[in-house]
Design an enzyme around this catalytic site. Structure first.
Site, PDB file in Angstrom:
ATOM      1  N   GLN A 376       0.826  -1.220   0.000  1.00  0.00           N
ATOM      2  CA  GLN A 376       0.000   0.000   0.000  1.00  0.00           C
ATOM      3  C   GLN A 376       0.854   1.261   0.000  1.00  0.00           C
ATOM      4  OE1 GLN A 376      -2.046  -0.691   3.626  1.00  0.00           O
ATOM      5  NE2 GLN A 376      -3.832  -1.629   2.676  1.00  0.00           N
ATOM      6  N   TRP A 378       4.702   1.525  -0.781  1.00  0.00           N
ATOM      7  CA  TRP A 378       6.037   1.723  -1.373  1.00  0.00           C
ATOM      8  C   TRP A 378       5.976   2.386  -2.751  1.00  0.00           C
ATOM      9  CZ3 TRP A 378      10.198   0.758  -4.601  1.00  0.00           C
ATOM     10  CH2 TRP A 378       9.992  -0.095  -5.671  1.00  0.00           C
ATOM     11  N   ASN A 379       4.931   2.112  -3.512  1.00  0.00           N
ATOM     12  CA  ASN A 379       4.824   2.716  -4.839  1.00  0.00           C
ATOM     13  C   ASN A 379       3.413   3.302  -4.950  1.00  0.00           C
ATOM     14  OD1 ASN A 379       4.524   3.226  -7.571  1.00  0.00           O
ATOM     15  ND2 ASN A 379       5.592   1.386  -8.239  1.00  0.00           N
ATOM     16  N   ILE A 380       3.259   4.535  -4.495  1.00  0.00           N
ATOM     17  CA  ILE A 380       1.925   5.136  -4.407  1.00  0.00           C
ATOM     18  C   ILE A 380       1.277   5.327  -5.788  1.00  0.00           C
ATOM     19  CG2 ILE A 380       0.654   7.227  -3.677  1.00  0.00           C
ATOM     20  CD1 ILE A 380       1.348   5.442  -1.325  1.00  0.00           C
ATOM     21  N   HIS A 416       5.229  -7.344 -14.224  1.00  0.00           N
ATOM     22  CA  HIS A 416       6.614  -7.566 -13.783  1.00  0.00           C
ATOM     23  C   HIS A 416       7.317  -8.540 -14.738  1.00  0.00           C
ATOM     24  CE1 HIS A 416       5.508  -5.568 -10.005  1.00  0.00           C
ATOM     25  NE2 HIS A 416       6.792  -5.451  -9.800  1.00  0.00           N
TER      26      HIS A 416
HETATM   27  C1  LIG Z   1      -4.550  -5.084  -3.921  1.00  0.00           C
HETATM   28  C2  LIG Z   1      -4.449  -3.705  -3.326  1.00  0.00           C
HETATM   29  C3  LIG Z   1      -4.975  -2.656  -4.304  1.00  0.00           C
HETATM   30  C4  LIG Z   1      -5.289  -3.714  -2.047  1.00  0.00           C
HETATM   31  O1  LIG Z   1      -5.176  -2.469  -1.433  1.00  0.00           O
HETATM   32  P1  LIG Z   1      -5.716  -2.253   0.073  1.00  0.00           P
HETATM   33  O2  LIG Z   1      -5.433  -0.850   0.434  1.00  0.00           O
HETATM   34  O3  LIG Z   1      -5.141  -3.328   0.926  1.00  0.00           O
HETATM   35  O4  LIG Z   1      -7.262  -2.496  -0.114  1.00  0.00           O
HETATM   36  P2  LIG Z   1      -8.447  -2.363   0.980  1.00  0.00           P
HETATM   37  O5  LIG Z   1      -9.237  -3.604   0.935  1.00  0.00           O
HETATM   38  O6  LIG Z   1      -7.883  -1.935   2.282  1.00  0.00           O
HETATM   39  O7  LIG Z   1      -9.389  -1.210   0.397  1.00  0.00           O
HETATM   40  C5  LIG Z   1      -8.883  -0.064  -0.152  1.00  0.00           C
HETATM   41  C6  LIG Z   1     -10.003   0.868  -0.554  1.00  0.00           C
HETATM   42  O8  LIG Z   1     -11.093   0.150  -1.151  1.00  0.00           O
HETATM   43  C7  LIG Z   1     -12.316   0.561  -0.528  1.00  0.00           C
HETATM   44  N1  LIG Z   1     -13.283  -0.543  -0.560  1.00  0.00           N
HETATM   45  C8  LIG Z   1     -13.284  -1.645   0.214  1.00  0.00           C
HETATM   46  N2  LIG Z   1     -14.357  -2.416  -0.121  1.00  0.00           N
HETATM   47  C9  LIG Z   1     -15.030  -1.745  -1.101  1.00  0.00           C
HETATM   48  C10 LIG Z   1     -16.209  -2.011  -1.862  1.00  0.00           C
HETATM   49  N3  LIG Z   1     -16.907  -3.130  -1.686  1.00  0.00           N
HETATM   50  N4  LIG Z   1     -16.586  -1.125  -2.802  1.00  0.00           N
HETATM   51  C11 LIG Z   1     -15.884   0.021  -3.000  1.00  0.00           C
HETATM   52  N5  LIG Z   1     -14.758   0.326  -2.318  1.00  0.00           N
HETATM   53  C12 LIG Z   1     -14.337  -0.546  -1.390  1.00  0.00           C
HETATM   54  C13 LIG Z   1     -11.905   0.917   0.877  1.00  0.00           C
HETATM   55  O9  LIG Z   1     -12.840   1.788   1.469  1.00  0.00           O
HETATM   56  C14 LIG Z   1     -10.595   1.623   0.636  1.00  0.00           C
HETATM   57  O10 LIG Z   1     -10.847   2.944   0.174  1.00  0.00           O
HETATM   58  P3  LIG Z   1      -9.872   4.171   0.476  1.00  0.00           P
HETATM   59  O11 LIG Z   1      -8.550   3.818  -0.192  1.00  0.00           O
HETATM   60  O12 LIG Z   1     -10.517   5.330  -0.177  1.00  0.00           O
HETATM   61  O13 LIG Z   1      -9.758   4.251   1.955  1.00  0.00           O
HETATM   62  C15 LIG Z   1      -2.990  -3.343  -2.919  1.00  0.00           C
HETATM   63  O14 LIG Z   1      -2.463  -4.351  -2.103  1.00  0.00           O
HETATM   64  C16 LIG Z   1      -2.085  -3.160  -4.113  1.00  0.00           C
HETATM   65  O15 LIG Z   1      -2.015  -2.064  -4.666  1.00  0.00           O
HETATM   66  N6  LIG Z   1      -1.372  -4.235  -4.533  1.00  0.00           N
HETATM   67  C17 LIG Z   1      -0.563  -4.243  -5.718  1.00  0.00           C
HETATM   68  C18 LIG Z   1       0.572  -3.332  -5.580  1.00  0.00           C
HETATM   69  C19 LIG Z   1       1.554  -3.531  -6.675  1.00  0.00           C
HETATM   70  O16 LIG Z   1       1.545  -4.454  -7.412  1.00  0.00           O
HETATM   71  N7  LIG Z   1       2.465  -2.612  -6.792  1.00  0.00           N
HETATM   72  C20 LIG Z   1       3.467  -2.717  -7.762  1.00  0.00           C
HETATM   73  C21 LIG Z   1       4.591  -1.958  -7.313  1.00  0.00           C
HETATM   74  S1  LIG Z   1       5.975  -2.226  -8.301  1.00  0.00           S
END
Ligand SMILES: CC(C)(COP(=O)(O)OP(=O)(O)OC[C@H]1O[C@@H](n2cnc3c(N)ncnc32)[C@H](O)[C@@H]1OP(=O)(O)O)[C@@H](O)C(=O)NCCC(=O)NCCS
Length: 487
Positions: A376, A378-380, A416
């Site tokens: 959540q 490292w890469n916003i 990736h």
């Molecule tokens: C998979 C991923 C998106 C999950 O993110 P998360 O923050 O753990 O997800 P959460 O379940 O906590 O929910 C996040 C958001 O969804 C919303 N949400 C949850 N259930 C929901 C629903 N049913 N409907 C709508 N929104 C919902 C939450 O309210 C929250 O909103 P907010 O960000 O505005 O507060 C994240 O782990 C990710 O980005 N992974 C991949 C990263 C990646 O590959 N990066 C590459 C870097 S090189």
């Protein structure tokens, strides 16, 4: 008043003092204040309110008086926690961090020097250029970057037709899908088929096209949302959402409303801006700060020219050539340096140049106690894109949280793999497996390891997991191409 009464305020004062030290205040004066405050409590026989104490502490006369006070000499202890106890509230570990860096550098300097003595200085500018260009008369990577403009213009054209009603939503979606698919397939085909394309050139091109793909996808989505708002909802609501009020923005920049945003200037601003998520009116900083810009530029040049390349040349290449020695530490350092170079120096440099206001490119991922927190934070830009354009739409269409998370990690694993395997022309699935392994790892760490143990687990996975997977490709590539040459 008995001792126990005096103890409470002393502890709370100590906690505040150490936190204040963490915020940059020097420890000595803070400690001095706290000590004098406690002394005054003892001599007066009662604890005094904070404000009163700090005012007393500031007064020079009072301090002088206390120095001459015999009670001051009688007492030199007070109830307080050791700084390294978690109960002390102390958070300023900057010195310890510096110590870790010094130890890391010293412990690895031996290897660096050994390689330097054995192989000499391996820094060769011609070699750097040959990483990008194989044949001086053929520049496929540069040509591909220029061609990418076609995809940008197709997206803009499609959006304009959609806004005027010349394309129906179905036709628009079809054109966008074709455009986006070709954005990924075309450069991959060129990288695989053109012999003069180098792996570094190929990775650069595919990285550029992947970023473009994510940006154009976001552009398509946001414009669709604007159309949906302006047609389905009331006109008033559409205005308030697609054209936010001026109070959110600095510098008197012009605000645009849909479809006024469908211009070449607006789209190219988004293409160059350090974000993957499109918005009609980005927050803008009031002006370009030259000193900030130059500092970031200096960091970028220093990191690439003075640190990364010599490190790669004198430290890592000899190890890869001798093939079987452990590589985690240099690899991990390189990855940390890449993080600073890309997410701090380069992105801030671009943002400053474009007066792009949102500078949250990373959060405190180094404190991650869970794998989920790491992804959540490292890469916003990528995380924001995943949430806005993939994860939340999946949740809204009825998929479970688990299925949606798995889908996001699957997509991330695909990219990736795409970014590593295609430029190396070698399909080993290390990157894909590494990304998919994050799901069970996240479950394991979240379930069994907490606090500092969780943080250590995240660091271990970073040190030996993720960068190791990338290095496996480099290693295999080297063994495949250079072993035969040396034998
Ligand atoms: C998979 C991923 C998106 C999950 O993110 P998360 O923050 O753990 O997800 P959460 O379940 O906590 O929910 C996040 C958001 O969804 C919303 N949400 C949850 N259930 C929901 C629903 N049913 N409907 C709508 N929104 C919902 C939450 O309210 C929250 O909103 P907010 O960000 O505005 O507060 C994240 O782990 C990710 O980005 N992974 C991949 C990263 C990646 O590959 N990066 C590459 C870097 S090189």
């Amino acid at each position: 008043m008995d001792d126990s009464d005096a103890v409470g305020p002393v502890i709370s004062r100590r906690r505040r003092a150490t936190i204040a030290a963490g915020r940059g205040a020097t420890l000595k004066p803070v400690n001095g204040r706290a000590a004098s405050a406690s002394r005054s409590a003892v001599s007066a026989g009662s604890s005094k309110p904070d404000g009163e104490e700090s005012t007393q502490g500031k007064s020079k006369n009072e301090r002088k008086k206390r120095k001459n006070d015999p009670a001051h000499r009688l007492r030199c202890h007070q109830l307080q926690e050791s700084l390294l106890s978690s109960g002390s509230g102390y958070r300023n570990y900057r010195g310890i961090l510096n110590w870790c860096v010094v130890m890391l550098v010293l412990s690895n300097a031996r290897l660096f020097l050994e390689n330097l003595l054995k192989y000499g200085i391996l820094v060769d500018p011609i070699q750097v250029i040959s990483l990008f260009v194989k044949d001086p008369y053929s520049w496929p990577a540069a040509c591909l970057v220029i061609v990418s403009n076609v995809f940008i213009l197709v997206a803009l054209y499609t959006e304009r037709q959609l806004s005027m009603g010349s394309f129906s939503e179905h036709v628009g979606l079809l054109v966008h899908c074709i455009n986006l698919s070709v954005t990924l397939i075309f450069p991959a085909a060129v990288v695989l088929l053109v012999p003069s394309m180098t792996p570094v050139g190929g990775a650069f091109v595919l990285g550029t096209y992947t970023i473009l793909f994510l940006k154009l996808y976001s552009y398509k989505d946001v414009n669709l949302w604007c159309r949906e708002l302006s047609t389905v909802k009331a006109k008033k609501l559409a205005r308030s959402l697609s054209c936010p009020s001026a109070q959110h923005f600095n510098g008197g920049d012009q605000q645009v409303c849909y479809p006024g945003n469908l211009t070449i200037r607006d789209l190219y601003y988004f293409v160059f801006a350090p974000t993957l998520c499109y918005e009609l009116n980005f927050p803008r900083s009031p002006k370009i700060r030259m000193s900030f810009l130059l500092r970031r530029l200096f960091e970028m040049v220093r990191e690439t020219g003075c640190l990364k390349y010599p490190m790669l040349a004198s430290w890592m290449i000899p190890i890869i050539q001798s093939s079987m020695k452990p590589l985690e530490v240099p690899n991990h350092l390189l990855w940390l340096m890449f993080f600073y170079w890309f997410f701090h120096s380069s992105m801030n440099f671009t943002a400053e140049l474009l007066r792009f206001g949102d500078r949250q490119f990373y959060k405190d991922w180094w404190n991650s106690e869970t794998v989920t927190y790491f992804w959540q934070n490292w890469n916003i830009p990528v995380h924001k894109w995943c949430l806005r354009h993939f994860y939340k739409p999946l949740l809204r269409s009825g998929f479970s949280k688990m299925a949606s998370q798995s889908a996001v990690f699957f997509l991330s694993a695909f990219f990736h793999e795409y970014l590593v395997s295609v430029p190396l022309r070698m399909f080993r699935l290390w990157a894909f497996t590494g990304m998919m392994a994050q799901l069970p790892l996240a479950w394991f760490v979240g379930r069994f390891l907490h606090g500092n143990y969780g943080n250590a687990a995240v660091w271990i996975s970073l040190i030996i997991g993720q960068p190791f997977a990338v290095l496996m490709y480099v290693h295999d590539y080297y063994v495949l191409h250079h072993r035969q040459e040396t034998e």
